[in-house]
Scaffold this active site. Structure first.
Site, PDB file in Angstrom:
ATOM      1  N   GLY A 224      -9.320  48.565  77.385  1.00  0.00           N
ATOM      2  CA  GLY A 224      -9.596  50.004  77.324  1.00  0.00           C
ATOM      3  C   GLY A 224     -10.265  50.481  78.587  1.00  0.00           C
ATOM      4  O   GLY A 224     -10.300  49.780  79.600  1.00  0.00           O
ATOM      5  N   ASN A 225     -10.776  51.678  78.546  1.00  0.00           N
ATOM      6  CA  ASN A 225     -11.512  52.194  79.696  1.00  0.00           C
ATOM      7  C   ASN A 225     -12.677  53.054  79.207  1.00  0.00           C
ATOM      8  O   ASN A 225     -12.842  53.256  78.003  1.00  0.00           O
ATOM      9  CB  ASN A 225     -10.576  52.958  80.641  1.00  0.00           C
ATOM     10  CG  ASN A 225      -9.940  54.158  79.972  1.00  0.00           C
ATOM     11  OD1 ASN A 225     -10.625  55.084  79.560  1.00  0.00           O
ATOM     12  ND2 ASN A 225      -8.615  54.131  79.838  1.00  0.00           N
ATOM     13  N   ARG A 226     -13.450  53.554  80.133  1.00  0.00           N
ATOM     14  CA  ARG A 226     -14.719  54.182  79.768  1.00  0.00           C
ATOM     15  C   ARG A 226     -14.607  55.679  79.502  1.00  0.00           C
ATOM     16  O   ARG A 226     -15.613  56.366  79.438  1.00  0.00           O
ATOM     17  CB  ARG A 226     -15.746  53.906  80.859  1.00  0.00           C
ATOM     18  CG  ARG A 226     -15.978  52.418  81.049  1.00  0.00           C
ATOM     19  CD  ARG A 226     -16.923  52.151  82.197  1.00  0.00           C
ATOM     20  NE  ARG A 226     -18.232  52.715  81.958  1.00  0.00           N
ATOM     21  CZ  ARG A 226     -19.169  52.809  82.884  1.00  0.00           C
ATOM     22  NH1 ARG A 226     -18.934  52.393  84.100  1.00  0.00           N
ATOM     23  NH2 ARG A 226     -20.336  53.349  82.589  1.00  0.00           N
ATOM     24  N   SER A 227     -13.404  56.204  79.376  1.00  0.00           N
ATOM     25  CA  SER A 227     -13.278  57.646  79.118  1.00  0.00           C
ATOM     26  C   SER A 227     -13.850  57.999  77.739  1.00  0.00           C
ATOM     27  O   SER A 227     -13.545  57.345  76.743  1.00  0.00           O
ATOM     28  CB  SER A 227     -11.803  58.042  79.175  1.00  0.00           C
ATOM     29  OG  SER A 227     -11.676  59.365  78.719  1.00  0.00           O
TER      30      SER A 227
END
Ligand code: C5P
Length: 423
Positions: free
Chosen positions: A218-221
């Site tokens: 995933g990512n930090r958005s």
């Protein structure tokens, strides 16, 4: 101050009525000289009523007062808006075939032209040469604004907003602040209704690319900026569709919401919805890569087996695909991308962002510089505030916006409305 307002024969002539009002409300005496062609768009009666002064473009009216000499001499400032290609040509050529052009020849004070025409006419070598001639003589010629024109076309050629012309005019005579290339973002209330009926598709959140039934990349958005955009577009009266990957915040009420997880799901949902959108804002943080295969069972830790290696494959660039679809369908659509950039030894974040804008081909790119700020803590992801630079593919000056994510969203909405010609 005595101001002459020359009005050329373009559809934007009606906007000069607002400009006239700005001048009169600021206490100036305005003599309006419409060209004959312009009276097909706005009649002389309108100018007479708004300026409370007689209006003519006939050199042979009031001959006893030698009008063209008197008006030209008395003018402290002449503003021509809209300045058509023909009017620029006549002024550059020194013609004196109506009251406006003769007045221009008599003028000794500052002269400001605010052009408006179709992009091709503005970019034509003749027009550019006429503008260069006028500028070389000290005449001020504003660059036209960029956005939707009278037909389905979009590009440079829109009459700058009356407030921008007013500020530029006042700056010429030393009153007020110089004109900004783009007006400051207005208070949210001022944006009410500017996107009324406009169909806006927004993607938000950070995609998740599964490795197995339990884990994902995933990512930090947080989805906060995309959600703020949806709220801002709703407040501006837009019909909002929000397609979102997982977010830390709830989707706003009032939007048509579709939740997805992976980049491929985002792609199918976005391409399906983009066909009926007037504006597409791609604020989702899309994983550039996904695991080449998804394990059906949980990947186990085993002492006697080597640790797993994850092989990645590239995800499609959805933004670039939306741009390609627009071209294939010959659709009029404004596409806004987002970019989180960092600088390095070779180039700064802005340089990388400009290259990205050209590569992706979207109309606007909202750029965040990410990574640790001066205090060492993360600047953007998960934060409630943001600072962005909005780059335009057509070369319009970048716009800076900062503050809460909602304030940034309002600035984006305002720019979109300006480009659509609704703001
Ligand atoms: O290439 P990069 O991820 O920095 O580009 C960011 C922009 O492109 C964002 O608007 C994002 O929503 C979009 N994007 C996309 N598909 C991808 C990667 C990014 O639509 N695979």
């Amino acid at each position: 101050m005595n101001i002459v307002l020359g009005v050329g024969g373009g559809i934007a002539a009606y906007k000069s009525a607002l400009l006239l009002r700005l001048f009169t409300e600021a206490g100036h005496r305005v003599t309006v000289i419409p060209t004959e062609a312009s009276t097909k768009f706005v009649g002389a009666a309108t100018w007479e009523a708004l300026s409370r002064r007689p209006v003519t473009n006939d050199v042979f009216d009031a001959v006893d007062q030698v009008n063209h000499v008197r008006i030209g001499h008395e003018a402290d400032l002449i503003v021509v808006a809209p300045a058509t290609a023909d009017l620029l040509a006549r002024a550059a050529g020194g013609h004196a075939d109506d009251l406006l052009t003769t007045t221009l020849l008599m003028a000794r004070g500052p002269v400001l032209f605010a052009p408006a025409m179709h992009t091709e006419m503005w970019q034509h070598a003749s027009t550019q040469a006429n503008v260069a001639t006028l500028r070389s003589r000290g005449v001020h010629v504003l660059d036209p604004a960029v956005g939707r024109l009278t037909g389905p076309d979009t590009g440079p050629g829109r009459l700058p907003e009356p407030e921008v012309i007013f500020a530029a005019a006042m700056a010429l005579v030393g009153e007020g602040a110089p004109a900004a290339a783009t007006p400051e973002p207005e208070a949210p209330g001022a944006l009410a209704g500017v996107l009324a009926g406009v169909r806006v598709l927004i993607t938000a959140g950070g995609t998740r690319e599964p490795l197995d039934p339990v884990r994902y990349l995933g990512n930090r958005s947080s989805g906060k900026q995309g959600t703020a955009l949806a709220e801002a577009a709703l407040a501006a009266g837009a019909d909002v569709t929000l397609i979102h990957a997982p977010m830390e915040v709830p989707a706003p009420a009032g939007a048509k919401v579709q939740a997805i997880e992976t980049a491929l799901e985002l792609r199918s949902a976005t391409l399906a919805a983009a066909g009926v959108a007037d504006v597409v804002i791609m604020a989702a943080a899309v994983a550039d890569f996904r695991p080449s295969s998804i394990s059906t069972g949980k990947i186990k830790k085993r002492d006697h087996v080597a640790d797993p290696v994850i092989t990645l494959v590239r995800n499609p660039d959805i933004l670039a695909e939306v741009v390609a679809h627009r071209a294939a369908l010959n659709q009029t659509q404004l596409i806004v991308g987002f970019a989180a950039e960092t600088g390095d030894d070779e180039a700064d974040a802005s340089t990388y962002a400009q290259a990205k804008l050209e590569r992706k081909g979207c109309d606007l790119l909202v750029v965040n510089e990410v990574g640790p700020g001066d205090t060492g803590s993360e600047r953007v992801f998960g934060q409630d505030s943001n600072h962005v630079e909005i780059l335009a593919l057509d070369g319009a000056s970048p716009v800076q916006a900062g503050g809460s994510k909602r304030e940034v969203a309002d600035a984006v909405v305002q720019l979109i409305a300006q480009r659509l010609g609704t703001g």
